[in-house]
Design a protein around this motif. Structure first.
Motif, PDB file in Angstrom:
ATOM      1  N   ILE A 137       0.862  -1.178   0.000  1.00 29.96           N
ATOM      2  CA  ILE A 137       0.000   0.000   0.000  1.00 29.96           C
ATOM      3  C   ILE A 137       0.895   1.223   0.000  1.00 29.96           C
ATOM      4  CG2 ILE A 137      -1.771   1.331   1.206  1.00 29.96           C
ATOM      5  CD1 ILE A 137      -2.700  -1.280   2.511  1.00 29.96           C
ATOM      6  N   ASP A 138       0.789   2.032  -1.041  1.00 32.67           N
ATOM      7  CA  ASP A 138       1.470   3.321  -1.076  1.00 32.67           C
ATOM      8  C   ASP A 138       0.592   4.312  -0.319  1.00 32.67           C
ATOM      9  OD1 ASP A 138       3.556   2.379  -2.601  1.00 32.67           O
ATOM     10  OD2 ASP A 138       2.819   3.220  -4.483  1.00 32.67           O
ATOM     11  N   VAL A 139       1.164   4.962   0.679  1.00 33.20           N
ATOM     12  CA  VAL A 139       0.446   5.964   1.469  1.00 33.20           C
ATOM     13  C   VAL A 139       0.915   7.327   0.974  1.00 33.20           C
ATOM     14  CG1 VAL A 139      -0.008   6.860   3.782  1.00 33.20           C
ATOM     15  CG2 VAL A 139       0.379   4.395   3.444  1.00 33.20           C
ATOM     16  N   ARG A 149       1.488 -13.707  10.073  1.00 28.76           N
ATOM     17  CA  ARG A 149       2.113 -13.064   8.910  1.00 28.76           C
ATOM     18  C   ARG A 149       1.424 -11.748   8.596  1.00 28.76           C
ATOM     19  NH1 ARG A 149       1.185 -17.820   5.534  1.00 28.76           N
ATOM     20  NH2 ARG A 149       2.155 -19.376   6.817  1.00 28.76           N
ATOM     21  N   ARG A 150       2.233 -10.742   8.369  1.00 33.04           N
ATOM     22  CA  ARG A 150       1.682  -9.433   7.985  1.00 33.04           C
ATOM     23  C   ARG A 150       1.021  -9.546   6.610  1.00 33.04           C
ATOM     24  NH1 ARG A 150       2.417  -5.854  11.677  1.00 33.04           N
ATOM     25  NH2 ARG A 150       4.305  -5.799  12.893  1.00 33.04           N
ATOM     26  N   LYS A 151      -0.112  -8.894   6.472  1.00 29.26           N
ATOM     27  CA  LYS A 151      -0.849  -8.931   5.210  1.00 29.26           C
ATOM     28  C   LYS A 151      -0.529  -7.722   4.324  1.00 29.26           C
ATOM     29  CE  LYS A 151      -3.028 -11.745   4.182  1.00 29.26           C
ATOM     30  NZ  LYS A 151      -2.555 -12.936   3.472  1.00 29.26           N
ATOM     31  N   TYR A 152       0.087  -6.690   4.918  1.00 29.96           N
ATOM     32  CA  TYR A 152       0.338  -5.461   4.161  1.00 29.96           C
ATOM     33  C   TYR A 152       1.758  -4.954   4.385  1.00 29.96           C
ATOM     34  CZ  TYR A 152      -4.701  -5.568   3.871  1.00 29.96           C
ATOM     35  OH  TYR A 152      -5.984  -5.966   3.646  1.00 29.96           O
ATOM     36  N   HIS A 153       2.336  -4.438   3.316  1.00 25.74           N
ATOM     37  CA  HIS A 153       3.604  -3.717   3.378  1.00 25.74           C
ATOM     38  C   HIS A 153       3.265  -2.268   3.069  1.00 25.74           C
ATOM     39  CE1 HIS A 153       7.684  -2.408   2.650  1.00 25.74           C
ATOM     40  NE2 HIS A 153       7.286  -1.953   1.475  1.00 25.74           N
ATOM     41  N   ASP A 186       1.044   1.016 -11.088  1.00 28.04           N
ATOM     42  CA  ASP A 186      -0.369   0.653 -10.959  1.00 28.04           C
ATOM     43  C   ASP A 186      -0.581  -0.692 -10.272  1.00 28.04           C
ATOM     44  OD1 ASP A 186       0.485  -1.023 -12.929  1.00 28.04           O
ATOM     45  OD2 ASP A 186      -0.925  -0.339 -14.444  1.00 28.04           O
ATOM     46  N   THR A 187       0.468  -1.279  -9.729  1.00 28.29           N
ATOM     47  CA  THR A 187       0.308  -2.574  -9.076  1.00 28.29           C
ATOM     48  C   THR A 187       0.155  -2.458  -7.563  1.00 28.29           C
ATOM     49  OG1 THR A 187       2.700  -2.854  -8.926  1.00 28.29           O
ATOM     50  CG2 THR A 187       1.583  -3.795 -10.858  1.00 28.29           C
ATOM     51  N   HIS A 188       0.458  -1.295  -7.004  1.00 26.74           N
ATOM     52  CA  HIS A 188       0.313  -1.085  -5.574  1.00 26.74           C
ATOM     53  C   HIS A 188      -1.025  -0.413  -5.279  1.00 26.74           C
ATOM     54  CE1 HIS A 188       4.972  -0.777  -5.160  1.00 26.74           C
ATOM     55  NE2 HIS A 188       4.563  -1.999  -5.427  1.00 26.74           N
ATOM     56  N   ASP A 189      -1.582  -0.729  -4.106  1.00 24.49           N
ATOM     57  CA  ASP A 189      -2.750  -0.005  -3.641  1.00 24.49           C
ATOM     58  C   ASP A 189      -2.302   1.407  -3.286  1.00 24.49           C
ATOM     59  OD1 ASP A 189      -4.062  -2.434  -3.851  1.00 24.49           O
ATOM     60  OD2 ASP A 189      -3.937  -2.871  -1.724  1.00 24.49           O
ATOM     61  N   LEU A 190      -3.251   2.339  -3.260  1.00 21.02           N
ATOM     62  CA  LEU A 190      -2.934   3.721  -2.923  1.00 21.02           C
ATOM     63  C   LEU A 190      -3.900   4.204  -1.856  1.00 21.02           C
ATOM     64  CD1 LEU A 190      -1.258   6.301  -3.469  1.00 21.02           C
ATOM     65  CD2 LEU A 190      -2.957   6.888  -5.230  1.00 21.02           C
ATOM     66  N   LEU A 191      -3.360   4.633  -0.724  1.00 26.50           N
ATOM     67  CA  LEU A 191      -4.134   5.219   0.361  1.00 26.50           C
ATOM     68  C   LEU A 191      -3.978   6.724   0.276  1.00 26.50           C
ATOM     69  CD1 LEU A 191      -5.398   4.413   3.445  1.00 26.50           C
ATOM     70  CD2 LEU A 191      -3.393   5.779   3.971  1.00 26.50           C
ATOM     71  N   ILE A 192      -5.115   7.417   0.171  1.00 31.85           N
ATOM     72  CA  ILE A 192      -5.106   8.862   0.024  1.00 31.85           C
ATOM     73  C   ILE A 192      -5.770   9.476   1.249  1.00 31.85           C
ATOM     74  CG2 ILE A 192      -5.819  10.807  -1.399  1.00 31.85           C
ATOM     75  CD1 ILE A 192      -6.183   8.689  -3.691  1.00 31.85           C
ATOM     76  N   PRO A 193      -4.965  10.036   2.165  1.00 29.86           N
ATOM     77  CA  PRO A 193      -5.543  10.677   3.339  1.00 29.86           C
ATOM     78  C   PRO A 193      -6.101  12.054   2.985  1.00 29.86           C
ATOM     79  CG  PRO A 193      -3.147  10.757   3.419  1.00 29.86           C
ATOM     80  CD  PRO A 193      -3.521  10.024   2.166  1.00 29.86           C
ATOM     81  N   GLY A 194      -6.806  12.633   3.929  1.00 30.15           N
ATOM     82  CA  GLY A 194      -7.360  13.969   3.727  1.00 30.15           C
ATOM     83  C   GLY A 194      -6.525  15.027   4.415  1.00 30.15           C
ATOM     84  N   GLY A 195      -7.045  16.227   4.375  1.00 29.29           N
ATOM     85  CA  GLY A 195      -6.373  17.369   4.998  1.00 29.29           C
ATOM     86  C   GLY A 195      -6.451  18.568   4.079  1.00 29.29           C
ATOM     87  N   GLY A 196      -6.096  19.718   4.612  1.00 29.40           N
ATOM     88  CA  GLY A 196      -6.155  20.953   3.833  1.00 29.40           C
ATOM     89  C   GLY A 196      -5.303  20.931   2.580  1.00 29.40           C
TER      90      GLY A 196
END
Length: 142
Positions: free
Chosen positions: A10-12, A38-42, A72-82
């Motif tokens: 997961i790309d943060v 086992r960890r499910k996410y890196h 395009d193979t990694h998930d993408l986490l998009i946080p919020g904020g100003g």
């Protein structure tokens, strides 16, 4: 090692004026997720230029890599904020979102006003989504 036991990446997305809670909450949840020990996410932290950013609380956050519109193979986490408002027209961000949206292997995850970036990239067209009530009209505008 079979692929099902490999952790998902997961790309943060980090950016100036990001809401720290929108980063830390999901990151903690994904970091804690384990099956049979086992960890499910890196987790990989990315910024537009690969450099550190300053969260809205003043804390400096380090990036592991530069956001790529071609990954395009990694998930993408998009946080919020100003800082979301400064990214809605950013081509690199929009392309990265579109590429992941078109990849059957990747997932998009947004928190709160991070949904504005999904909307600006066009991936929410015709979809149901939620965001903070104060940003609802902004999301519809995209």
């Amino acid at each position: 090692m079979d692929k099902s036991s490999s952790p998902r990446t997961i790309d943060v997305l980090l950016f100036d004026d990001v809401n720290l809670l929108d980063v830390s909450g999901p990151v903690q949840a994904f970091k804690s997720a384990q099956i049979n020990g086992r960890r499910k996410y890196h987790l990989r932290f990315v910024s537009l230029d690969g450099k550190p950013v300053t969260a809205c609380c003043g804390m400096t956050l380090s990036a592991d890599a530069k956001l790529s519109s071609h990954c395009d193979t990694h998930d993408l986490l998009i946080p919020g904020g100003g800082g979301v408002d400064n990214l809605v027209a950013n081509q690199t961000v929009c392309e990265a979102i579109k590429n992941r949206a078109s990849s059957p292997a990747a997932r998009l995850i947004s928190v709160c006003s991070g949904a504005l970036l999904l909307a600006s990239a066009g991936v929410l067209d015709g979809q149901v989504a939620t965001t903070h009530w104060s940003r609802q009209a902004d999301t519809r505008a995209y």
